[in-house]
Design a protein around this motif. Structure first.
Motif, PDB file in Angstrom:
ATOM      1  N   PHE A   1       0.759  -1.134  -0.111  1.00  0.00           N
ATOM      2  CA  PHE A   1       0.178  -0.010   0.028  1.00  0.00           C
ATOM      3  C   PHE A   1       0.886   0.994   0.080  1.00  0.00           C
ATOM      4  O   PHE A   1       1.818   1.357   0.677  1.00  0.00           O
ATOM      5  CB  PHE A   1      -1.023   0.037   1.299  1.00  0.00           C
ATOM      6  N   CYS A   2       0.397   2.340  -0.901  1.00  0.00           N
ATOM      7  CA  CYS A   2       1.143   3.499  -0.864  1.00  0.00           C
ATOM      8  C   CYS A   2       0.719   4.240   0.303  1.00  0.00           C
ATOM      9  O   CYS A   2      -0.322   4.332   0.901  1.00  0.00           O
ATOM     10  CB  CYS A   2       0.772   4.139  -2.219  1.00  0.00           C
ATOM     11  N   LYS A   3       1.676   5.039   0.875  1.00  0.00           N
ATOM     12  CA  LYS A   3       1.471   5.826   2.061  1.00  0.00           C
ATOM     13  C   LYS A   3       1.085   7.295   1.587  1.00  0.00           C
ATOM     14  O   LYS A   3       1.704   7.831   0.668  1.00  0.00           O
ATOM     15  CB  LYS A   3       2.916   5.785   2.841  1.00  0.00           C
ATOM     16  N   LYS A   4       0.436   8.045   2.359  1.00  0.00           N
ATOM     17  CA  LYS A   4      -0.174   9.402   2.023  1.00  0.00           C
ATOM     18  C   LYS A   4       1.132  10.277   2.709  1.00  0.00           C
ATOM     19  O   LYS A   4       1.278  11.567   2.404  1.00  0.00           O
ATOM     20  CB  LYS A   4      -1.198   9.818   2.713  1.00  0.00           C
TER      21      LYS A   4
ATOM     22  N   VAL B   1       1.507  10.738  -2.554  1.00  0.00           N
ATOM     23  CA  VAL B   1       1.673   9.149  -2.278  1.00  0.00           C
ATOM     24  C   VAL B   1       2.946   8.856  -2.587  1.00  0.00           C
ATOM     25  O   VAL B   1       3.614   8.862  -3.524  1.00  0.00           O
ATOM     26  CB  VAL B   1       0.468   8.281  -2.594  1.00  0.00           C
ATOM     27  N   ILE B   2       3.379   7.645  -1.688  1.00  0.00           N
ATOM     28  CA  ILE B   2       4.774   7.162  -1.773  1.00  0.00           C
ATOM     29  C   ILE B   2       4.618   5.739  -1.667  1.00  0.00           C
ATOM     30  O   ILE B   2       3.706   5.213  -1.107  1.00  0.00           O
ATOM     31  CB  ILE B   2       5.776   7.516  -0.861  1.00  0.00           C
ATOM     32  N   VAL B   3       5.593   4.973  -2.435  1.00  0.00           N
ATOM     33  CA  VAL B   3       5.851   3.477  -2.194  1.00  0.00           C
ATOM     34  C   VAL B   3       7.133   3.213  -2.261  1.00  0.00           C
ATOM     35  O   VAL B   3       7.934   3.899  -3.269  1.00  0.00           O
ATOM     36  CB  VAL B   3       4.944   2.787  -3.239  1.00  0.00           C
ATOM     37  N   THR B   4       8.010   2.322  -1.374  1.00  0.00           N
ATOM     38  CA  THR B   4       9.164   2.101  -1.585  1.00  0.00           C
ATOM     39  C   THR B   4       9.819   1.236  -2.902  1.00  0.00           C
ATOM     40  O   THR B   4       8.825   0.425  -2.969  1.00  0.00           O
ATOM     41  CB  THR B   4       9.599   1.431  -0.380  1.00  0.00           C
ATOM     42  N   LYS B   5      10.724   1.684  -3.420  1.00  0.00           N
ATOM     43  CA  LYS B   5      10.885   1.110  -4.696  1.00  0.00           C
ATOM     44  C   LYS B   5      11.140  -0.400  -4.475  1.00  0.00           C
ATOM     45  O   LYS B   5      11.147  -1.050  -5.351  1.00  0.00           O
ATOM     46  CB  LYS B   5      12.226   1.831  -5.297  1.00  0.00           C
ATOM     47  N   ASP B   6      11.579  -0.911  -3.248  1.00  0.00           N
ATOM     48  CA  ASP B   6      11.756  -2.221  -3.167  1.00  0.00           C
ATOM     49  C   ASP B   6      10.513  -3.079  -3.383  1.00  0.00           C
ATOM     50  O   ASP B   6      10.638  -4.553  -3.626  1.00  0.00           O
ATOM     51  CB  ASP B   6      12.254  -2.663  -1.656  1.00  0.00           C
ATOM     52  N   PHE B   7       9.160  -2.387  -3.302  1.00  0.00           N
ATOM     53  CA  PHE B   7       8.021  -3.459  -3.366  1.00  0.00           C
ATOM     54  C   PHE B   7       7.084  -3.375  -4.642  1.00  0.00           C
ATOM     55  O   PHE B   7       6.301  -4.020  -4.487  1.00  0.00           O
ATOM     56  CB  PHE B   7       7.128  -2.757  -2.112  1.00  0.00           C
ATOM     57  N   VAL B   8       7.945  -2.600  -5.368  1.00  0.00           N
ATOM     58  CA  VAL B   8       7.134  -2.355  -6.774  1.00  0.00           C
ATOM     59  C   VAL B   8       8.364  -2.409  -7.812  1.00  0.00           C
ATOM     60  O   VAL B   8       8.886  -1.448  -7.829  1.00  0.00           O
ATOM     61  CB  VAL B   8       6.120  -1.186  -6.883  1.00  0.00           C
ATOM     62  N   ARG B   9       8.510  -3.591  -8.615  1.00  0.00           N
ATOM     63  CA  ARG B   9       9.453  -3.785  -9.513  1.00  0.00           C
ATOM     64  C   ARG B   9       9.154  -4.113 -10.581  1.00  0.00           C
ATOM     65  O   ARG B   9       7.990  -4.637 -10.967  1.00  0.00           O
ATOM     66  CB  ARG B   9      10.415  -5.034  -8.694  1.00  0.00           C
ATOM     67  N   PRO B  10      10.351  -3.982 -11.818  1.00  0.00           N
ATOM     68  CA  PRO B  10       9.918  -4.153 -13.010  1.00  0.00           C
ATOM     69  C   PRO B  10       9.318  -5.220 -13.489  1.00  0.00           C
ATOM     70  O   PRO B  10       8.453  -5.614 -14.390  1.00  0.00           O
ATOM     71  CB  PRO B  10      11.130  -4.037 -13.750  1.00  0.00           C
TER      72      PRO B  10
ATOM     73  N   LEU C   1       2.480   5.182 -10.687  1.00  0.00           N
ATOM     74  CA  LEU C   1       3.622   4.592  -9.690  1.00  0.00           C
ATOM     75  C   LEU C   1       3.962   3.211 -10.338  1.00  0.00           C
ATOM     76  O   LEU C   1       5.309   2.935 -10.409  1.00  0.00           O
ATOM     77  CB  LEU C   1       3.238   4.545  -8.548  1.00  0.00           C
ATOM     78  N   VAL C   2       2.863   2.561 -10.936  1.00  0.00           N
ATOM     79  CA  VAL C   2       3.369   1.381 -11.426  1.00  0.00           C
ATOM     80  C   VAL C   2       4.288   1.435 -12.737  1.00  0.00           C
ATOM     81  O   VAL C   2       5.335   0.891 -13.060  1.00  0.00           O
ATOM     82  CB  VAL C   2       1.847   0.609 -11.955  1.00  0.00           C
ATOM     83  N   ARG C   3       3.851   2.596 -13.608  1.00  0.00           N
ATOM     84  CA  ARG C   3       4.439   2.856 -14.892  1.00  0.00           C
ATOM     85  C   ARG C   3       6.018   3.287 -14.501  1.00  0.00           C
ATOM     86  O   ARG C   3       7.004   2.842 -15.016  1.00  0.00           O
ATOM     87  CB  ARG C   3       3.822   3.815 -15.674  1.00  0.00           C
ATOM     88  N   ALA C   4       6.152   4.055 -13.427  1.00  0.00           N
ATOM     89  CA  ALA C   4       7.458   4.718 -13.091  1.00  0.00           C
ATOM     90  C   ALA C   4       8.446   3.263 -12.521  1.00  0.00           C
ATOM     91  O   ALA C   4       9.742   3.519 -12.930  1.00  0.00           O
ATOM     92  CB  ALA C   4       7.299   5.649 -11.672  1.00  0.00           C
ATOM     93  N   ALA C   5       7.718   2.519 -12.052  1.00  0.00           N
ATOM     94  CA  ALA C   5       8.578   1.217 -11.425  1.00  0.00           C
ATOM     95  C   ALA C   5       8.927   0.354 -12.923  1.00  0.00           C
ATOM     96  O   ALA C   5       9.819  -0.427 -12.689  1.00  0.00           O
ATOM     97  CB  ALA C   5       7.975   0.358 -10.557  1.00  0.00           C
ATOM     98  N   GLY C   6       8.126   0.693 -13.929  1.00  0.00           N
ATOM     99  CA  GLY C   6       8.570  -0.362 -15.053  1.00  0.00           C
ATOM    100  C   GLY C   6       7.635  -1.637 -14.810  1.00  0.00           C
ATOM    101  O   GLY C   6       7.864  -2.734 -15.684  1.00  0.00           O
ATOM    102  N   ALA C   7       6.787  -1.752 -13.977  1.00  0.00           N
ATOM    103  CA  ALA C   7       6.062  -2.875 -13.884  1.00  0.00           C
ATOM    104  C   ALA C   7       4.779  -2.925 -14.726  1.00  0.00           C
ATOM    105  O   ALA C   7       4.630  -1.895 -15.351  1.00  0.00           O
ATOM    106  CB  ALA C   7       5.477  -2.907 -12.401  1.00  0.00           C
ATOM    107  N   ASN C   8       4.016  -3.979 -14.657  1.00  0.00           N
ATOM    108  CA  ASN C   8       2.957  -4.362 -15.803  1.00  0.00           C
ATOM    109  C   ASN C   8       1.637  -3.995 -14.792  1.00  0.00           C
ATOM    110  O   ASN C   8       1.445  -4.652 -13.894  1.00  0.00           O
ATOM    111  CB  ASN C   8       2.999  -5.655 -16.411  1.00  0.00           C
TER     112      ASN C   8
END
Length: 191
Positions: A78-81, A107-116, A139-146
């Motif tokens: 979950f993303c934090k506010k 909103v933020i999410v640690t990069k370790d938790f959403v990966r390409p 955020l999903v796109r910024a991480a390069g994830a699908n």
């Protein structure tokens, strides 16, 4: 989902033409059986996709996302506010506007938790103007994830968020779509 629509009719409170309160069963006090049934329905709807993580935003989406993640047997993120002292600066961040709170959040999410390598399903309780969902998708796109899509419990179909996101190519699946609501006339659902 007929079960959710019936519960909204029975226990939802229409405060205005824009505000539906479902605190007695969905996001303050939670009917866990209803939550489990909703999670099973989301798993059925998205059974044609490979999902590695469920993503939501604090706080009301967390319970639904956890139920869905449990059924899918994947982690929930979950993303934090707000940035807290136990989170370093290695985060993905995006601004969103909260319809419910009437304010902007970063909103933020640690990069370790959403990966390409992740295939992400976004889950949330409400979809109104689409800003929160659009921010999570960014955020999903910024991480390069699908991004496989978004599962929404209740969509306010009379607002343009769902339409706008679907037109942009995002798969949005809502369990209940409210076409109109009024404190006097009640709630009308899309068939």
């Amino acid at each position: 989902m007929v079960q959710l629509e019936e519960r909204i009719r029975k226990d939802g409170r229409v405060l205005s033409k824009d505000i539906l309160k479902v605190s007695s069963f969905l996001n303050h006090q939670i009917d866990v059986q209803l939550l489990d049934d909703m999670a099973e329905e989301f798993a059925r709807i998205f059974s044609d996709t490979k999902i590695t993580k469920v993503l939501t935003i604090e706080s009301s989406g967390i319970a639904i996302a956890c139920a869905v993640a449990r059924v899918l047997k994947v982690p929930v993120v979950f993303c934090k506010k707000t940035l807290t002292t136990n989170i370093n600066d290695d985060v993905f961040s995006t601004p969103i506007h909260s319809f419910t709170h009437g304010r902007d959040y970063n909103v933020i999410v640690t990069k370790d938790f959403v990966r390409p390598e992740d295939s992400i399903l976004i889950v949330d309780d409400f979809l109104a103007n689409g800003c929160a969902l659009e921010g999570l998708a960014n955020l999903v796109r910024a991480a390069g994830a699908n991004l496989v899509g978004a599962g929404i419990a209740i969509e306010k179909g009379f607002q343009d968020g769902g339409k706008k996101l679907r037109e942009s190519g995002m798969r949005v699946e809502s369990l209940a779509i409210v076409d109109s609501m009024d404190p006097v006339d009640g709630i009308k659902f899309r068939s």
